[in-house]
Scaffold this active site. Structure first.
Site, short mmCIF file in Angstrom:
data_model
loop_
_atom_site.label_atom_id
_atom_site.label_comp_id
_atom_site.label_asym_id
_atom_site.label_seq_id
_atom_site.Cartn_x
_atom_site.Cartn_y
_atom_site.Cartn_z
N ASP A 60 -47.32 -10.65 91.41
CA ASP A 60 -45.97 -11.63 91.52
C ASP A 60 -46.36 -13.00 91.54
O ASP A 60 -47.38 -13.66 91.89
CB ASP A 60 -45.55 -11.37 93.22
CG ASP A 60 -44.33 -11.67 93.57
OD1 ASP A 60 -43.29 -10.88 93.42
OD2 ASP A 60 -43.99 -12.93 93.50
N ASN A 120 -37.40 -3.84 98.46
CA ASN A 120 -36.01 -4.33 98.73
C ASN A 120 -34.89 -3.79 97.93
O ASN A 120 -35.01 -3.89 96.69
CB ASN A 120 -36.12 -5.86 98.51
CG ASN A 120 -37.34 -6.66 99.51
OD1 ASN A 120 -37.41 -6.23 100.62
ND2 ASN A 120 -37.72 -7.69 98.99
N VAL A 126 -34.16 -9.63 92.18
CA VAL A 126 -34.32 -9.20 90.85
C VAL A 126 -33.77 -7.50 90.74
O VAL A 126 -34.20 -6.64 91.15
CB VAL A 126 -35.81 -9.19 90.21
CG1 VAL A 126 -35.69 -8.76 88.66
CG2 VAL A 126 -36.38 -10.54 90.44
N HIS A 139 -38.18 -2.05 91.77
CA HIS A 139 -39.82 -2.46 91.97
C HIS A 139 -40.25 -2.12 93.27
O HIS A 139 -39.42 -2.50 94.14
CB HIS A 139 -39.90 -4.11 91.18
CG HIS A 139 -39.13 -4.92 92.01
ND1 HIS A 139 -37.76 -5.01 91.71
CD2 HIS A 139 -39.52 -5.81 93.18
CE1 HIS A 139 -37.40 -6.08 92.66
NE2 HIS A 139 -38.32 -6.56 93.53
N HIS A 143 -43.22 -3.61 95.87
CA HIS A 143 -44.14 -4.48 96.30
C HIS A 143 -45.32 -3.82 96.89
O HIS A 143 -45.04 -3.17 97.95
CB HIS A 143 -43.53 -5.79 97.21
CG HIS A 143 -42.45 -6.37 96.86
ND1 HIS A 143 -42.38 -7.89 96.33
CD2 HIS A 143 -40.98 -6.17 96.70
CE1 HIS A 143 -41.30 -8.06 96.16
NE2 HIS A 143 -40.32 -6.99 96.25
P1 5GP Z 1 -37.38 -9.00 95.26
O1 5GP Z 1 -36.73 -9.94 95.95
O2 5GP Z 1 -36.02 -8.73 94.11
O3 5GP Z 1 -37.71 -7.78 96.08
O4 5GP Z 1 -38.37 -9.45 94.53
C1 5GP Z 1 -38.47 -10.01 93.28
C2 5GP Z 1 -40.17 -10.69 93.07
O5 5GP Z 1 -40.24 -11.19 91.78
C3 5GP Z 1 -40.26 -11.79 94.02
O6 5GP Z 1 -41.22 -11.53 94.99
C4 5GP Z 1 -40.67 -12.76 92.99
O7 5GP Z 1 -41.46 -13.73 93.44
C5 5GP Z 1 -40.97 -12.04 91.84
N1 5GP Z 1 -40.83 -12.63 90.61
C6 5GP Z 1 -39.58 -13.56 90.07
N2 5GP Z 1 -39.47 -13.72 89.02
C7 5GP Z 1 -41.03 -13.53 88.76
C8 5GP Z 1 -41.47 -13.69 87.34
O8 5GP Z 1 -41.07 -14.26 86.19
N3 5GP Z 1 -42.85 -13.04 87.08
C9 5GP Z 1 -43.46 -12.49 88.14
N4 5GP Z 1 -44.48 -12.03 88.07
N5 5GP Z 1 -42.95 -12.49 89.37
C10 5GP Z 1 -41.25 -12.85 89.52
#
Ligand code: 5GP
Length: 113
Positions: free
Chosen positions: A30, A86, A95, A99, A101
């Site tokens: 991340d 999430n 996003v 995915h 975590h």
């Molecule tokens: P969500 O909030 O959708 O569960 O998690 C999305 C995750 O993607 C977040 O923890 C955020 O830090 C990570 N993330 C967003 N953009 C990027 C990126 O460009 N590269 C990487 N490696 N992680 C990202």
């Protein structure tokens, strides 16, 4: 359909710190780690969220979980870790590409459940 940041990372358009990849999924670190180890396990299939996972994805779902287990072991998380998916707006998903975590490398104290 708009391609997500994760699809662009998977396709090599944007750099990602890959820790694992196979035909079905990739795992990247991340970009804003919330723990010493914070890895995202992402199916290549651009399912928007867990809600769009279907019966045809049963094998994929199992592969994602087994990948989590293997990656956690490879990252030295033998003492435990947390897996978070999430989902949707109320779930805090940012996003729209399914995915998982993997969080670990320290004792995780904050919890809702
Ligand atoms: P969500 O909030 O959708 O569960 O998690 C999305 C995750 O993607 C977040 O923890 C955020 O830090 C990570 N993330 C967003 N953009 C990027 C990126 O460009 N590269 C990487 N490696 N992680 C990202």
């Amino acid at each position: 359909m708009t391609r997500t940041i994760f699809t662009r990372i998977i396709d090599g358009e944007i750099p990602g710190d890959f820790v694992y990849q196979d035909d079905d999924l990739v795992a990247i670190r991340d970009i804003q780690p919330a723990a010493p180890v914070h890895i995202l396990v992402i199916p290549r299939k651009p399912l928007p969220s867990l809600q769009e996972l279907d019966a045809e994805d049963l094998e994929l779902a199992g592969r994602l979980l087994l990948a989590v287990k293997r990656i956690a072991a490879a990252e030295g998380l033998g003492n435990g870790y947390r897996v978070v998916i999430n989902t949707g707006e109320d779930g805090g998903q940012t996003v729209p590409h399914l995915h998982l975590h993997i969080l670990g490398g320290q004792k995780l104290t904050e919890r809702m459940v």
